[in-house]
Write a protein that holds these residues in place. Structure first.
Motif, PDB file in Angstrom:
ATOM      1  N   PHE A  12      45.914  37.960  42.148  1.00  0.00           N
ATOM      2  CA  PHE A  12      44.866  38.648  41.404  1.00  0.00           C
ATOM      3  C   PHE A  12      43.770  37.650  41.069  1.00  0.00           C
ATOM      4  N   THR A  13      42.615  38.178  40.712  1.00  0.00           N
ATOM      5  CA  THR A  13      41.440  37.361  40.404  1.00  0.00           C
ATOM      6  C   THR A  13      40.941  37.715  39.018  1.00  0.00           C
ATOM      7  N   ILE A  14      40.616  36.677  38.242  1.00  0.00           N
ATOM      8  CA  ILE A  14      40.053  36.890  36.906  1.00  0.00           C
ATOM      9  C   ILE A  14      38.716  36.162  36.834  1.00  0.00           C
ATOM     10  N   HIS A  15      37.660  36.910  36.504  1.00  0.00           N
ATOM     11  CA  HIS A  15      36.316  36.349  36.327  1.00  0.00           C
ATOM     12  C   HIS A  15      36.155  35.987  34.854  1.00  0.00           C
ATOM     13  N   ILE A  16      35.641  34.784  34.590  1.00  0.00           N
ATOM     14  CA  ILE A  16      35.564  34.299  33.210  1.00  0.00           C
ATOM     15  C   ILE A  16      34.202  33.670  32.906  1.00  0.00           C
ATOM     16  N   VAL A  17      33.969  33.484  31.606  1.00  0.00           N
ATOM     17  CA  VAL A  17      32.844  32.703  31.104  1.00  0.00           C
ATOM     18  C   VAL A  17      33.432  31.665  30.168  1.00  0.00           C
ATOM     19  N   ASP A  18      33.065  30.396  30.373  1.00  0.00           N
ATOM     20  CA  ASP A  18      33.547  29.307  29.516  1.00  0.00           C
ATOM     21  C   ASP A  18      32.733  29.290  28.236  1.00  0.00           C
ATOM     22  N   LEU A  19      33.383  29.480  27.101  1.00  0.00           N
ATOM     23  CA  LEU A  19      32.694  29.489  25.811  1.00  0.00           C
ATOM     24  C   LEU A  19      32.600  28.101  25.194  1.00  0.00           C
ATOM     25  N   ASN A  20      33.275  27.107  25.776  1.00  0.00           N
ATOM     26  CA  ASN A  20      33.265  25.732  25.273  1.00  0.00           C
ATOM     27  C   ASN A  20      32.620  24.803  26.289  1.00  0.00           C
ATOM     28  N   THR A  21      31.348  25.003  26.557  1.00  0.00           N
ATOM     29  CA  THR A  21      30.697  24.208  27.591  1.00  0.00           C
ATOM     30  C   THR A  21      30.565  22.736  27.210  1.00  0.00           C
ATOM     31  N   SER A  22      30.682  22.416  25.928  1.00  0.00           N
ATOM     32  CA  SER A  22      30.544  21.020  25.510  1.00  0.00           C
ATOM     33  C   SER A  22      31.863  20.245  25.596  1.00  0.00           C
ATOM     34  N   GLU A  23      32.967  20.963  25.784  1.00  0.00           N
ATOM     35  CA  GLU A  23      34.263  20.287  25.853  1.00  0.00           C
ATOM     36  C   GLU A  23      34.507  19.717  27.246  1.00  0.00           C
ATOM     37  N   TYR A  48      35.435  32.177  38.620  1.00  0.00           N
ATOM     38  CA  TYR A  48      36.581  33.063  38.749  1.00  0.00           C
ATOM     39  C   TYR A  48      37.808  32.270  39.168  1.00  0.00           C
ATOM     40  N   LEU A  49      38.966  32.807  38.825  1.00  0.00           N
ATOM     41  CA  LEU A  49      40.241  32.174  39.110  1.00  0.00           C
ATOM     42  C   LEU A  49      41.018  33.064  40.071  1.00  0.00           C
ATOM     43  N   ASP A  50      41.388  32.512  41.212  1.00  0.00           N
ATOM     44  CA  ASP A  50      42.241  33.216  42.163  1.00  0.00           C
ATOM     45  C   ASP A  50      43.681  32.782  41.900  1.00  0.00           C
ATOM     46  N   PHE A  51      44.474  33.702  41.385  1.00  0.00           N
ATOM     47  CA  PHE A  51      45.860  33.410  41.019  1.00  0.00           C
ATOM     48  C   PHE A  51      46.838  33.837  42.100  1.00  0.00           C
ATOM     49  N   ILE A  52      47.896  33.078  42.242  1.00  0.00           N
ATOM     50  CA  ILE A  52      49.137  33.501  42.874  1.00  0.00           C
ATOM     51  C   ILE A  52      50.198  33.122  41.857  1.00  0.00           C
ATOM     52  N   ARG A  53      50.568  34.101  41.030  1.00  0.00           N
ATOM     53  CA  ARG A  53      51.451  33.837  39.894  1.00  0.00           C
ATOM     54  C   ARG A  53      52.812  34.483  40.108  1.00  0.00           C
ATOM     55  N   GLU A  54      53.847  33.716  39.841  1.00  0.00           N
ATOM     56  CA  GLU A  54      55.212  34.216  39.952  1.00  0.00           C
ATOM     57  C   GLU A  54      55.631  34.838  38.625  1.00  0.00           C
ATOM     58  N   LYS A  75      36.102  33.567  27.995  1.00  0.00           N
ATOM     59  CA  LYS A  75      36.018  35.025  27.892  1.00  0.00           C
ATOM     60  C   LYS A  75      36.264  35.636  29.264  1.00  0.00           C
ATOM     61  N   ILE A  76      37.090  36.659  29.300  1.00  0.00           N
ATOM     62  CA  ILE A  76      37.384  37.355  30.548  1.00  0.00           C
ATOM     63  C   ILE A  76      36.355  38.452  30.759  1.00  0.00           C
ATOM     64  N   ILE A  77      35.734  38.430  31.934  1.00  0.00           N
ATOM     65  CA  ILE A  77      34.734  39.430  32.286  1.00  0.00           C
ATOM     66  C   ILE A  77      35.397  40.619  32.980  1.00  0.00           C
ATOM     67  N   CYS A  78      36.211  40.332  33.989  1.00  0.00           N
ATOM     68  CA  CYS A  78      36.920  41.404  34.688  1.00  0.00           C
ATOM     69  C   CYS A  78      38.124  40.827  35.421  1.00  0.00           C
ATOM     70  N   ILE A  79      39.034  41.714  35.772  1.00  0.00           N
ATOM     71  CA  ILE A  79      40.233  41.345  36.523  1.00  0.00           C
ATOM     72  C   ILE A  79      40.306  42.257  37.738  1.00  0.00           C
ATOM     73  N   ASN A  80      40.594  41.666  38.890  1.00  0.00           N
ATOM     74  CA  ASN A  80      40.745  42.435  40.120  1.00  0.00           C
ATOM     75  C   ASN A  80      42.108  42.156  40.737  1.00  0.00           C
ATOM     76  N   VAL A  81      42.733  43.219  41.208  1.00  0.00           N
ATOM     77  CA  VAL A  81      43.984  43.117  41.956  1.00  0.00           C
ATOM     78  C   VAL A  81      43.705  43.757  43.313  1.00  0.00           C
ATOM     79  N   GLU A  82      43.862  42.970  44.361  1.00  0.00           N
ATOM     80  CA  GLU A  82      43.569  43.444  45.716  1.00  0.00           C
ATOM     81  C   GLU A  82      42.163  44.040  45.785  1.00  0.00           C
TER      82      GLU A  82
END
Length: 90
Positions: A12-23, A48-54, A75-82
């Protein structure tokens, strides 16, 4: 019959925004938070993060990834599966 205790791999894929850009580096923070099973990608300032999670179920896999991402204050923007949207509560 499917053994409910058997672990499976879910993509699955999760699209995100980093809220801690200074870290520190986002990739390092995600890895330390447990996203060592995701490829961190970026295109046109979209991360975005492309996961292969067990996990035992897709829902458990996604829920644990959501928690990992929240742990690094992203922050999570959206999640996609296939390539289809996955409904989740923000």
């Amino acid at each position: 019959m499917v053994d409910i205790n058997m672990m499976q791999k879910f993509k699955f894929t999760i699209h995100i925004v980093d809220l801690n850009t200074s870290e520190s580096c986002l990739e390092d923070r995600l890895y330390r938070a447990g996203c060592d099973d995701a490829l961190v990608c970026s295109s046109n300032n979209n991360v975005y993060l492309d996961f292969i999670r067990e996990s035992k179920t897709l829902e458990f896999a996604i829920e644990s990834a959501i928690q990992n991402i929240h742990d690094v204050n992203a922050k999570i923007i959206c999640i996609n599966v296939e390539n289809l949207p996955y409904n989740f509560s923000k």
